[in-house]
Scaffold this motif. Structure first.
Motif, mmCIF file in Angstrom:
data_model
loop_
_atom_site.group_PDB
_atom_site.id
_atom_site.type_symbol
_atom_site.label_atom_id
_atom_site.label_comp_id
_atom_site.label_asym_id
_atom_site.label_seq_id
_atom_site.Cartn_x
_atom_site.Cartn_y
_atom_site.Cartn_z
ATOM 1 N N PRO A 143 -69.966 40.618 -106.767
ATOM 2 C CA PRO A 143 -69.176 40.276 -107.955
ATOM 3 C C PRO A 143 -69.717 39.028 -108.636
ATOM 4 C CG PRO A 143 -67.986 39.692 -105.958
ATOM 5 C CD PRO A 143 -69.189 40.478 -105.522
ATOM 6 N N LEU A 144 -69.526 38.954 -109.954
ATOM 7 C CA LEU A 144 -69.975 37.796 -110.720
ATOM 8 C C LEU A 144 -69.196 36.533 -110.341
ATOM 9 C CD1 LEU A 144 -70.520 38.970 -114.426
ATOM 10 C CD2 LEU A 144 -72.168 37.823 -112.948
ATOM 11 N N PHE A 145 -67.933 36.708 -109.979
ATOM 12 C CA PHE A 145 -67.112 35.538 -109.674
ATOM 13 C C PHE A 145 -66.054 35.887 -108.636
ATOM 14 C CE2 PHE A 145 -66.211 37.335 -113.893
ATOM 15 C CZ PHE A 145 -64.968 37.922 -113.685
ATOM 16 N N GLU A 146 -65.536 34.821 -108.006
ATOM 17 C CA GLU A 146 -64.550 34.954 -106.942
ATOM 18 C C GLU A 146 -63.151 34.530 -107.384
ATOM 19 O OE1 GLU A 146 -65.960 35.284 -102.848
ATOM 20 O OE2 GLU A 146 -65.825 36.796 -104.419
ATOM 21 N N SER A 147 -63.067 33.883 -108.534
ATOM 22 C CA SER A 147 -61.756 33.428 -109.001
ATOM 23 C C SER A 147 -61.559 33.806 -110.463
ATOM 24 C CB SER A 147 -61.622 31.906 -108.837
ATOM 25 O OG SER A 147 -62.582 31.223 -109.626
ATOM 26 N N LEU A 148 -60.301 33.977 -110.827
ATOM 27 C CA LEU A 148 -59.921 34.416 -112.173
ATOM 28 C C LEU A 148 -58.822 33.502 -112.696
ATOM 29 C CD1 LEU A 148 -59.991 36.630 -114.454
ATOM 30 C CD2 LEU A 148 -58.215 37.812 -113.162
ATOM 31 N N LEU A 149 -58.968 33.051 -113.944
ATOM 32 C CA LEU A 149 -57.940 32.249 -114.600
ATOM 33 C C LEU A 149 -57.289 33.075 -115.697
ATOM 34 C CD1 LEU A 149 -56.536 29.493 -115.061
ATOM 35 C CD2 LEU A 149 -58.381 28.926 -116.643
ATOM 36 N N VAL A 150 -55.983 33.236 -115.619
ATOM 37 C CA VAL A 150 -55.216 34.021 -116.587
ATOM 38 C C VAL A 150 -54.267 33.085 -117.326
ATOM 39 C CG1 VAL A 150 -53.618 35.938 -116.908
ATOM 40 C CG2 VAL A 150 -55.326 36.039 -115.080
ATOM 41 N N PHE A 151 -54.394 33.016 -118.639
ATOM 42 C CA PHE A 151 -53.514 32.191 -119.469
ATOM 43 C C PHE A 151 -52.616 33.128 -120.259
ATOM 44 C CE2 PHE A 151 -52.342 29.508 -123.067
ATOM 45 C CZ PHE A 151 -52.061 28.296 -122.454
ATOM 46 N N GLU A 152 -51.338 33.174 -119.904
ATOM 47 C CA GLU A 152 -50.409 34.128 -120.504
ATOM 48 C C GLU A 152 -49.727 33.494 -121.720
ATOM 49 O OE1 GLU A 152 -47.729 35.809 -117.677
ATOM 50 O OE2 GLU A 152 -49.294 36.978 -116.683
ATOM 51 N N ASN A 153 -50.365 33.634 -122.860
ATOM 52 C CA ASN A 153 -49.814 33.069 -124.086
ATOM 53 C C ASN A 153 -49.596 34.193 -125.090
ATOM 54 O OD1 ASN A 153 -48.951 31.163 -125.921
ATOM 55 N ND2 ASN A 153 -51.003 30.708 -126.661
ATOM 56 N N TYR A 154 -48.532 34.952 -124.881
ATOM 57 C CA TYR A 154 -48.263 36.109 -125.722
ATOM 58 C C TYR A 154 -47.516 35.697 -126.983
ATOM 59 C CZ TYR A 154 -49.370 38.464 -121.336
ATOM 60 O OH TYR A 154 -49.989 38.873 -120.193
ATOM 61 N N PRO A 155 -47.773 36.378 -128.109
ATOM 62 C CA PRO A 155 -47.134 35.994 -129.376
ATOM 63 C C PRO A 155 -45.630 36.221 -129.377
ATOM 64 C CG PRO A 155 -48.304 38.071 -129.626
ATOM 65 C CD PRO A 155 -48.663 37.533 -128.268
ATOM 66 N N ILE A 156 -45.169 37.214 -128.625
ATOM 67 C CA ILE A 156 -43.731 37.499 -128.543
ATOM 68 C C ILE A 156 -43.347 37.576 -127.069
ATOM 69 C CG2 ILE A 156 -41.848 39.054 -129.162
ATOM 70 C CD1 ILE A 156 -43.538 40.169 -131.379
ATOM 71 N N SER A 157 -42.608 36.590 -126.584
ATOM 72 C CA SER A 157 -42.136 36.651 -125.206
ATOM 73 C C SER A 157 -40.892 37.531 -125.141
ATOM 74 C CB SER A 157 -41.790 35.250 -124.691
ATOM 75 O OG SER A 157 -40.656 34.740 -125.381
ATOM 76 N N ILE A 158 -40.601 38.025 -123.953
ATOM 77 C CA ILE A 158 -39.413 38.864 -123.785
ATOM 78 C C ILE A 158 -38.154 38.053 -124.100
ATOM 79 C CG2 ILE A 158 -38.010 40.085 -122.079
ATOM 80 C CD1 ILE A 158 -40.565 41.086 -120.813
#
Length: 449
Positions: free
Chosen positions: A355-370
């Motif tokens: 794999p290219l990488f071992e860690s993933l950064l997810v930034f959850e910035n959605y335009p409409i939150s629930i």
């Protein structure tokens, strides 16, 4: 009986997701599960009807996927499909029993999964806990859509629900079909994308080690091992104080940076210290929604993509210019953010199968939150205690959820990372972020961890 309305090719992201779902399910993100507590005088029949109307509105929600009998994978759209729905009454059970039943129900739903050639790849359940309290569960296959769509759909469901309850006709804006995005993709220059990524990944030959992985040495010595077999993931959550969260937002604004860039920079520095390297690479998620495509922000479908972020950590380089360069690189990368990770793998110097990488950064910035979707409508209902489940193929995934108190979540493979180390890692991220605010001109090598 439903009839076929349309046939069309899959997007590259869907093709990659389909491959992992079929041939390497342990290494893919494919099952999405959302659930929340719903309180108020709910008309359960009208609520179910509103969900069906939204399903009728979007082609992607009435789709299934075929690959064996065709030259290339195709998305099959039906004119109508009934949304699977479960209603259960748990009012006779104690709160403790309800919690136990909910956990068993959620696990059973995940184990059931979906048959990709049997649509719809979405189902809902309404579990009644009290006279005016329900747990709503929403399962779908990631091939249909990404998290950006959650708020869009919830807002439309509640808008339709409110109109139906008042006996009014609900008029929503016309749907922009996901097919428009696939047409846009087919018009892009793959040669330019390949040239960009080859240059960005040039000289990078092995994934950045986490440095905190108790099985890292054995893992890397097992030829051909993905390291995901039998993986059990847990999650540690960490909330920054409201004061620090506000200070970070202010610092980002004054420095013309995004909060996302601050988090990417902080993780690059922590990963560099853990690994002992000055050239680090990790995965990030991108919205994948091209600004040039009209109406893309309201489209329902799978756009999100995972791409690598590479960062050079020269100890003498000042922090603020480095962060600004990081953000400019991100803007340049957006032009080619639709590229498949599988293609990027072949365009890099990392050996095939690694794999290219071992860690993933997810930034959850959605335009409409629930939460925003529900608070803007006067339905008499409230949705809270929202929770979700998804699978990732990385030993370490960092999820950032902005808000009054920024939430940092560390999702990790327990076979490779301990709970104590995951907790300590989140504390190190906070230390680095505080250091950004206190001394933005300091060189990278002086930032404390």
């Amino acid at each position: 009986m439903s009839t076929i309305k349309d046939l069309y090719e899959l997007s590259p992201m869907q093709q990659g997701m389909l491959f992992h779902s079929l041939y390497a399910p342990e290494t893919g993100v494919y099952f999405e599960q959302r659930h929340c507590l719903l309180e108020g005088p709910l008309d359960s029949q009208a609520f179910r009807q509103a969900w069906q109307q939204v399903c009728d509105r979007y082609d992607i929600l009435r789709s299934e996927f075929h690959w064996e009998e065709t030259d290339k994978p195709l998305q099959v759209v039906y004119d109508t499909l009934e949304l699977p729905w479960s209603d259960e009454d748990w009012r006779e059970f104690s709160p403790t029993q309800q919690d136990e039943k909910l956990e068993a129900f959620l696990i059973a739903e995940r184990l059931q999964g979906f048959q990709l050639d049997r649509g719809p790849l979405m189902r809902c359940a309404l579990l009644r806990l009290g006279d005016s309290q329900y747990r709503f569960v929403w399962n779908y296959h990631h091939l249909l859509m990404d998290g950006w769509c959650n708020g869009v759909l919830i807002k439309e469901v509640l808008t339709i629900y409110q109109a139906n309850r008042q006996g009014q006709r609900c008029v929503l804006r016309p749907v922009k079909p996901y097919r428009d995005y696939i047409v846009w993709l087919q018009q892009q220059n793959k040669e330019s994308a390949e040239a960009y990524w080859r240059d960005a990944l040039k000289g990078f030959e092995s994934p950045t080690p986490l440095g905190i992985d108790r099985l890292q040495k054995d893992h890397l010595e097992i030829e051909g091992s993905t390291g995901h077999e039998g993986a059990i993931h847990q999650e540690e959550n960490y909330f920054l104080s409201t004061a620090l969260s506000k200070d970070l937002q202010t610092f980002a604004s004054q420095s013309r940076l995004t909060l996302n860039t601050l988090l990417q920079g902080a993780w690059a520095i922590v990963l560099g210290r853990y690994s002992g390297l000055e050239d680090v690479l990790f995965g990030i998620t991108v919205s994948g929604r091209p600004p040039a495509l009209a109406g893309v922000s309201s489209m329902v479908g799978l756009f999100i993509n995972t791409v690598p972020l590479r960062s050079q950590l020269s100890p003498t380089e000042p922090l603020l210019p480095w962060l600004q360069d990081l953000q400019q690189t991100q803007r340049d990368r957006e032009t080619y953010s639709y590229s498949l990770l599988a293609d990027l793998q072949t365009w890099s110097d990392v050996p095939s199968g690694t794999p290219l990488f071992e860690s993933l950064l997810v930034f959850e910035n959605y335009p409409i939150s629930i939460e925003a979707a529900t608070s803007s409508l006067d339905t008499g209902l409230s949705l809270r205690d929202g929770q979700g489940y998804e699978q990732t193929n990385y030993p370490l995934t960092l999820v950032v959820i902005p808000g009054e108190s920024i939430q940092l979540s560390c999702r990790y493979d327990t076979q490779r990372i301990s709970e104590a180390i995951a907790t300590r890692l989140l504390g190190h991220l906070e230390v680095v972020l505080r250091s950004f605010i206190e001394s933005p001109e300091q060189p990278l090598g002086h930032i404390p961890v």
